[in-house]
Design a protein around this motif. Sequence first.
Motif, mmCIF file in Angstrom:
data_model
loop_
_atom_site.group_PDB
_atom_site.id
_atom_site.type_symbol
_atom_site.label_atom_id
_atom_site.label_comp_id
_atom_site.label_asym_id
_atom_site.label_seq_id
_atom_site.Cartn_x
_atom_site.Cartn_y
_atom_site.Cartn_z
ATOM 1 N N GLN A 101 12.969 42.905 -7.159
ATOM 2 C CA GLN A 101 13.397 42.459 -5.826
ATOM 3 C C GLN A 101 12.270 42.555 -4.800
ATOM 4 O O GLN A 101 12.080 41.654 -3.995
ATOM 5 C CB GLN A 101 14.567 43.322 -5.325
ATOM 6 C CG GLN A 101 15.854 43.032 -6.039
ATOM 7 C CD GLN A 101 17.063 43.676 -5.361
ATOM 8 O OE1 GLN A 101 18.192 43.340 -5.669
ATOM 9 N NE2 GLN A 101 16.831 44.589 -4.449
ATOM 10 N N HIS A 102 11.574 43.699 -4.820
ATOM 11 C CA HIS A 102 10.530 43.898 -3.816
ATOM 12 C C HIS A 102 9.199 43.318 -4.285
ATOM 13 O O HIS A 102 8.579 42.515 -3.600
ATOM 14 C CB HIS A 102 10.399 45.385 -3.482
ATOM 15 C CG HIS A 102 9.322 45.665 -2.479
ATOM 16 N ND1 HIS A 102 9.519 45.473 -1.128
ATOM 17 C CD2 HIS A 102 8.033 46.054 -2.633
ATOM 18 C CE1 HIS A 102 8.386 45.761 -0.492
ATOM 19 N NE2 HIS A 102 7.480 46.116 -1.376
ATOM 20 N N GLY A 103 8.770 43.744 -5.495
ATOM 21 C CA GLY A 103 7.454 43.346 -5.997
ATOM 22 C C GLY A 103 7.328 41.856 -6.220
ATOM 23 O O GLY A 103 6.247 41.289 -6.074
ATOM 24 N N LEU A 118 10.266 39.128 -5.541
ATOM 25 C CA LEU A 118 10.960 38.241 -4.594
ATOM 26 C C LEU A 118 10.520 38.437 -3.145
ATOM 27 O O LEU A 118 10.135 37.484 -2.466
ATOM 28 C CB LEU A 118 12.465 38.465 -4.688
ATOM 29 C CG LEU A 118 13.120 37.892 -5.924
ATOM 30 C CD1 LEU A 118 14.621 38.021 -5.807
ATOM 31 C CD2 LEU A 118 12.741 36.437 -6.091
ATOM 32 N N HIS A 119 10.575 39.679 -2.675
ATOM 33 C CA HIS A 119 10.197 39.950 -1.296
ATOM 34 C C HIS A 119 8.733 39.567 -1.077
ATOM 35 O O HIS A 119 8.371 38.934 -0.078
ATOM 36 C CB HIS A 119 10.438 41.434 -0.994
ATOM 37 C CG HIS A 119 10.335 41.789 0.451
ATOM 38 N ND1 HIS A 119 10.458 43.069 0.912
ATOM 39 C CD2 HIS A 119 10.107 41.025 1.556
ATOM 40 C CE1 HIS A 119 10.311 43.088 2.229
ATOM 41 N NE2 HIS A 119 10.101 41.855 2.642
ATOM 42 N N PHE A 120 7.889 39.923 -2.053
ATOM 43 C CA PHE A 120 6.464 39.591 -1.992
ATOM 44 C C PHE A 120 6.261 38.082 -1.857
ATOM 45 O O PHE A 120 5.350 37.615 -1.174
ATOM 46 C CB PHE A 120 5.767 40.118 -3.251
ATOM 47 C CG PHE A 120 4.301 39.814 -3.316
ATOM 48 C CD1 PHE A 120 3.393 40.540 -2.549
ATOM 49 C CD2 PHE A 120 3.809 38.800 -4.128
ATOM 50 C CE1 PHE A 120 2.035 40.258 -2.595
ATOM 51 C CE2 PHE A 120 2.453 38.504 -4.180
ATOM 52 C CZ PHE A 120 1.566 39.243 -3.415
ATOM 53 N N ASP A 124 17.636 45.887 3.590
ATOM 54 C CA ASP A 124 16.378 46.337 4.152
ATOM 55 C C ASP A 124 15.470 46.668 2.966
ATOM 56 O O ASP A 124 15.508 47.771 2.427
ATOM 57 C CB ASP A 124 16.630 47.589 5.011
ATOM 58 C CG ASP A 124 15.343 48.137 5.578
ATOM 59 O OD1 ASP A 124 14.387 47.356 5.765
ATOM 60 O OD2 ASP A 124 15.278 49.353 5.824
ATOM 61 N N CYS A 125 14.719 45.643 2.549
ATOM 62 C CA CYS A 125 13.971 45.757 1.291
ATOM 63 C C CYS A 125 12.686 46.580 1.488
ATOM 64 O O CYS A 125 11.587 46.047 1.522
ATOM 65 C CB CYS A 125 13.666 44.355 0.758
ATOM 66 S SG CYS A 125 12.918 44.336 -0.866
ATOM 67 N N THR A 126 12.875 47.871 1.656
ATOM 68 C CA THR A 126 11.746 48.787 1.870
ATOM 69 C C THR A 126 11.973 50.003 0.963
ATOM 70 O O THR A 126 13.087 50.202 0.465
ATOM 71 C CB THR A 126 11.704 49.276 3.336
ATOM 72 O OG1 THR A 126 12.970 49.879 3.634
ATOM 73 C CG2 THR A 126 11.450 48.127 4.304
ATOM 74 N N PRO A 127 10.945 50.826 0.761
ATOM 75 C CA PRO A 127 11.105 51.956 -0.158
ATOM 76 C C PRO A 127 12.364 52.804 0.067
ATOM 77 O O PRO A 127 13.005 53.197 -0.925
ATOM 78 C CB PRO A 127 9.816 52.762 0.038
ATOM 79 C CG PRO A 127 8.805 51.703 0.352
ATOM 80 C CD PRO A 127 9.535 50.694 1.205
HETATM 81 ZN ZN ZN Z 1 10.924 44.564 -0.201
#
Ligand code: ZN
Length: 193
Positions: free
Chosen positions: A135-137, A139-141, A184-187
């Motif tokens: 999702q983060h690495g 899609l969000h990227f 909130d796509c954060t750590p």
């Molecule tokens: Zn993210």
Amino acid sequence: MAGKKVLIVYAHQEPRSFNGSLKKVAVDELSAQGCTVTVSDLYAMDFEPRATRKDITGAVSNPKSFNYGVEAYEAFKKGALTSDIIDEQKKVLEADLVIFQNKLALVSLTTGSTSEMYMKTGVSGDYRYFLWPLQHGTLHFCGFKVLAPQISFAPEIASEEERKAMVASWAQRLKTIWEEEPIDCTPPWYFGQ
Ligand code: ZN
């Protein structure tokens, strides 16, 4: 939401599978809302998932030491990627919502393990951990806003009733999918508390 374009990237071999059912209710529900729904059925298309030199048409700029990232970016700018890739890029660009109905990926996925096994103290660890690179690495990227994942836990060991309930809750969620705020796509979302 009439007029919205939805792309479903679907990866399963068997249309009568549980994954096939999840894909079907998504197509039915979103079409009923007036959305234009496109399905990329990766197995049916025999889509080539590997990143190889064959993705680039014509000559590459450094054939002696092939660098996929550099060559693919050059080819992208020149429009020299193969047509199967260009077709998929176009679908992603045009879509308002992309659903990955994929055993391995995100937003809507099925697991082999139960939800208990995917808790912080379970053998598989919190399910959010394995969503981090996807999702983060990825899609969000790549610029996506990420909605909460739809996880259907362990359909293979669930009862027929439970499987029906999982499909129904997915169909229910899709009714109001356009009102959802991205996570909130954060750590902290993945690793907090
Ligand atoms: Zn993210």
